[in-house]
Design a protein around this motif. Structure first.
Motif, PDB file in Angstrom:
ATOM      1  N   ARG A  42     -32.248  23.087   1.457  1.00 50.04           N
ATOM      2  CA  ARG A  42     -30.828  23.246   1.124  1.00 50.04           C
ATOM      3  C   ARG A  42     -30.593  23.228  -0.373  1.00 50.04           C
ATOM      4  N   GLY A  43     -31.626  22.937  -1.157  1.00 45.16           N
ATOM      5  CA  GLY A  43     -31.494  22.946  -2.610  1.00 45.16           C
ATOM      6  C   GLY A  43     -30.591  21.844  -3.122  1.00 45.16           C
ATOM      7  N   ALA A  44     -30.455  20.769  -2.343  1.00 44.04           N
ATOM      8  CA  ALA A  44     -29.556  19.696  -2.762  1.00 44.04           C
ATOM      9  C   ALA A  44     -30.216  18.852  -3.848  1.00 44.04           C
ATOM     10  N   PRO A  45     -29.480  18.409  -4.848  1.00 40.73           N
ATOM     11  CA  PRO A  45     -30.049  17.493  -5.842  1.00 40.73           C
ATOM     12  C   PRO A  45     -30.225  16.102  -5.226  1.00 40.73           C
ATOM     13  N   LEU A  46     -31.197  15.366  -5.736  1.00 47.40           N
ATOM     14  CA  LEU A  46     -31.500  14.032  -5.191  1.00 47.40           C
ATOM     15  C   LEU A  46     -30.271  13.130  -5.245  1.00 47.40           C
ATOM     16  N   ALA A  47     -29.463  13.335  -6.293  1.00 41.74           N
ATOM     17  CA  ALA A  47     -28.274  12.505  -6.474  1.00 41.74           C
ATOM     18  C   ALA A  47     -27.324  12.625  -5.286  1.00 41.74           C
ATOM     19  N   ASP A  48     -27.317  13.794  -4.623  1.00 38.80           N
ATOM     20  CA  ASP A  48     -26.440  13.972  -3.467  1.00 38.80           C
ATOM     21  C   ASP A  48     -27.014  13.393  -2.190  1.00 38.80           C
ATOM     22  N   LEU A  49     -28.267  12.951  -2.261  1.00 36.43           N
ATOM     23  CA  LEU A  49     -28.924  12.434  -1.061  1.00 36.43           C
ATOM     24  C   LEU A  49     -29.085  10.918  -1.167  1.00 36.43           C
ATOM     25  N   GLY A  50     -28.070  10.274  -1.724  1.00 34.50           N
ATOM     26  CA  GLY A  50     -28.149   8.826  -1.961  1.00 34.50           C
ATOM     27  C   GLY A  50     -28.418   8.007  -0.724  1.00 34.50           C
TER      28      GLY A  50
END
Lengths: 363, 318
Positions: A329-337
């Motif tokens: 999904r190309g999500a940044p790690l910060a969004d996967l807290g």
């Protein structure tokens, strides 16, 4: 202190380099699993063996049967003369899907209250039932508006994996499965082996502290874990064309966190097991639920609440979420807290247990 | 400084569940000598050694090793302690050199110091030709030399050796004891456990353990002199008959066979021990040559471990 950690590391790497089997497994396990999951295992089932009984024998029924085969889901073997023969072939395992077209097929097509044909499915095999049901949505061939069924109400768009390739679903999570397997087993075995062979009895009487001993033993495996991550990504990209949509740095950070969590799990196991064999058993004991419940193979949402609770305790569950988020999904790690925080919690608790249990004493 | 004992233990006790492995042992081990623990398997030798080096926590009692209270100050003791485990506990998959280098680094020796010390040890223990051989492929005697080199790497003041010669040939045992004497002369205190009488006899002082209790303590010669029994040796053609003839006499506490000879231990208050044995044999019609002899260490061991009442008098002799 650093010198002692370095001394333990050098020793550990030397021993590892001489242990050909373990060394081979570091590269062998990821490669074998990649090839297995990439080539052999396919969730997108195609070419199910099927047979048809066409009692209508009209041009419409023949056209429809041809459409079914054209979908690629089934591959028809020679037709059966009647339903009894079709059932026998399913019983015998010769085919897993049977298509029965009744003599009044054309009349049924016009009568919207009755299904025009019947599908017999072997429900004993996983996935076959689900896949065969997709045949039910194959429309009847259109003929100048006379026949035909309405188009489906919903159009499905498969985001992140439009071709629905299993490799794309599998590879990111497979990093986690491979790390989980190797990190837990190798560390648990490496520590228990020293206890089993009596090395620990000697080490305890030297000035080395337990923290130094643990750090020196675990650090080489952190590098091995990162190496395995790179290997899986490289093979995934070269052989199966799996893209990394998110940041590579984020992915490595997530992997590092997961490696730390699994190494600690290995450490906890090493404090429980007396022999290497017990360590393997315990590692395996954590491995199976991890693979089944983490969402790696089966969707997490479909599980009963109890299974979901168990899954929350397993670090692999959270890493699968992180890896799929970042890679696909190309999500940044910060969004996967959420999952990242849960991994940290696991790490802290496991580390506390391991520290409390691992004492520089024999009793 | 040398007057202060290296090890002082009072009421040292260790229980494993219902089993009492070490039962109120009092010890005072002088510095710069070889002190032996003699006892059969399961007498508590290993457990005592392990408590002395902090591997096991005592259930009860006080221990002070080189002035450090155990197990609390175990970490401080480690720099001055060398320990050789009963089982070979170096790394089979590392070479002689790598094993020594690893332990030297653990003990905090700097690179130059390390090279020099390892060279010294390889010369002392004849390991130079084996330097690049893996420990797992070496013979029992070679491994034992490596283990001793590893235990003395950091020039410890105290060396604990747990049955160090149980897996080596007689020649290696002799060489090993020569090394121990050299270390003792240089001022090292050595504590060694064994179940060999000949090894026990080489020790400067000896403690005999049985079922977790200290039953006799002293220099081997003194123990033999002070044995709480009269020793009579007899040589007979028919050893079995001679043995049978000695059965049933309350004054004869034990009979042990040594080849064609028998050693009979009689209680100390027997007026004429040899005459008594001779009379019994004559009555049974067994021909034998009988005379009183000085006690061997084996007799001491039998006397100390065989009769609970005798152990206390042997103990009181010091």
């Amino acid at each position: 202190m650093l010198d002692r950690i370095a001394a333990v590391m050098v020793k550990e790497v030397r021993q590892l380099a001489r242990d050909r089997l373990t060394f081979g497994m570091i590269v062998g396990i990821p490669l074998m699993q990649m090839l297995l999951f990439g080539y052999a295992i396919n969730f997108d089932l195609r070419g199910l063996r099927a047979a048809v009984v066409d009692e209508a024998g009209t041009s419409l029924s023949r056209a429809w049967i041809a459409d079914l085969e054209a979908s690629g889901v089934v591959e028809f073997l020679p037709p059966s003369p009647g339903v009894d023969d079709l059932r026998r072939r399913i019983d015998a395992g010769e085919v897993s899907v049977g298509v029965f077209v009744p003599p009044d097929f054309e009349r049924r097509v016009l009568d919207r209250t009755r299904a025009p044909a019947q599908l017999l499915v072997d429900g004993g095999e996983p996935m076959v039932d689900v896949v065969a049901r997709s045949l039910a949505s194959v429309p009847l061939p259109r003929r100048d508006g006379a026949y035909g069924r309405p188009v489906p109400t919903l159009e499905v768009r498969t985001e992140y994996n439009p071709e629905r390739r299993t490799a794309v679903q599998i590879v990111p999570a497979l990093i986690g499965v491979i790390l989980n397997m190797t990190m837990v087993i190798f560390t648990a075995a490496a520590i228990v082996r020293e206890r089993e062979r009596g090395n620990l009895e000697l080490l305890i009487t030297t000035p080395v502290r337990s923290g130094e001993l643990m750090a020196g033993k675990l650090l080489p495996y952190v590098f091995i874990g990162l190496l395995q991550t790179s290997l899986v990504l490289a093979v995934g990209s070269l052989l199966f064309d799996v893209p990394v949509n998110g940041s590579l740095l984020d992915l490595y950070l997530a992997a590092l966190l997961f490696i730390a969590a699994t190494l600690t799990l290995g450490l906890v196991i090493s404090t429980l097991a007396r022999t290497q064999f017990q360590a393997f058993q315990l590692a395996f004991f954590t491995m199976l639920p991890s693979i089944l419940l983490s969402g790696f193979m089966f969707p997490f949402d479909g599980m009963p609440p109890a299974a979901q609770w168990i899954a929350q305790v397993l670090p692999l569950t959270h890493f699968v979420e992180l890896a799929r988020g970042i890679v696909l999904r190309g999500a940044p790690l910060a969004d996967l807290g959420g999952p990242a925080a849960k991994l940290v919690v696991f790490l802290v608790i496991a580390l506390a247990i391991a520290t409390l249990r691992f004492r520089k004493r024999l009793d | 400084m040398n007057d202060v004992p290296a090890i002082v233990a009072r009421g040292l006790t260790r229980r494993f569940g219902a089993l009492t492995a070490v039962d109120h042992v009092d010890l005072s081990v002088p510095r710069a000598g070889i002190y032996g623990f003699l006892g059969p398997n399961g007498s508590g030798k290993s457990t005592t050694l392990r408590m002395l080096c902090g591997l096991l926590e005592p259930s009860d009692g006080d221990v002070e090793v080189l002035g450090y209270r155990m197990p609390g100050e175990a970490e401080s003791l480690r720099r001055k302690l060398g320990y050789m485990t009963q089982r070979f506990s170096l790394w089979d998959d590392l070479t002689v050199e790598e094993n020594l280098e690893f332990l030297a680094r653990i003990h905090g020796l700097r690179a130059a110091e390390r090279r020099a010390r390892i060279g010294e040890l390889e010369a002392e223990y004849d390991l130079a030709p084996l330097a690049s051989q893996r420990a797992g492929t070496m013979s029992g005697g070679q491994r034992q030399r490596l283990a001793l080199a590893a235990a003395t790497l950091h020039r410890p003041e105290l060396l604990l050796l747990d049955e160090p010669t149980s897996a080596v040939d007689p020649q290696s045992r002799r060489d090993f004891w020569e090394s121990l004497f050299r270390l003792a002369v240089a001022g090292t205190t050595i504590l060694v456990s064994t179940h060999y009488m000949d090894e026990a006899e080489r020790c400067h002082r000896l403690a005999i353990l049985a079922e977790g209790r200290l039953v006799a303590e002293g220099a081997p010669r003194q123990l033999m002199r002070d044995i709480a029994a009269a020793v009579v040796e007899l040589e007979a053609d028919d050893v079995v008959a001679a043995r049978a003839a000695l059965q049933g006499d309350g004054a004869i506490l034990s009979v042990a066979q040594l080849g064609t000879r028998l050693h009979a231990l009689l209680s100390l208050d027997t007026p004429e021990p040899a005459a008594r044995v001779r009379a019994r044999l004559a009555a049974a019609g067994v021909a034998a040559e009988v005379h009183a002899v000085p006690a061997s260490l084996e007799d001491v061991f039998v006397a100390a471990t065989g009769f609970g009442s005798l152990s206390s008098s042997a103990h009181a002799a010091h």
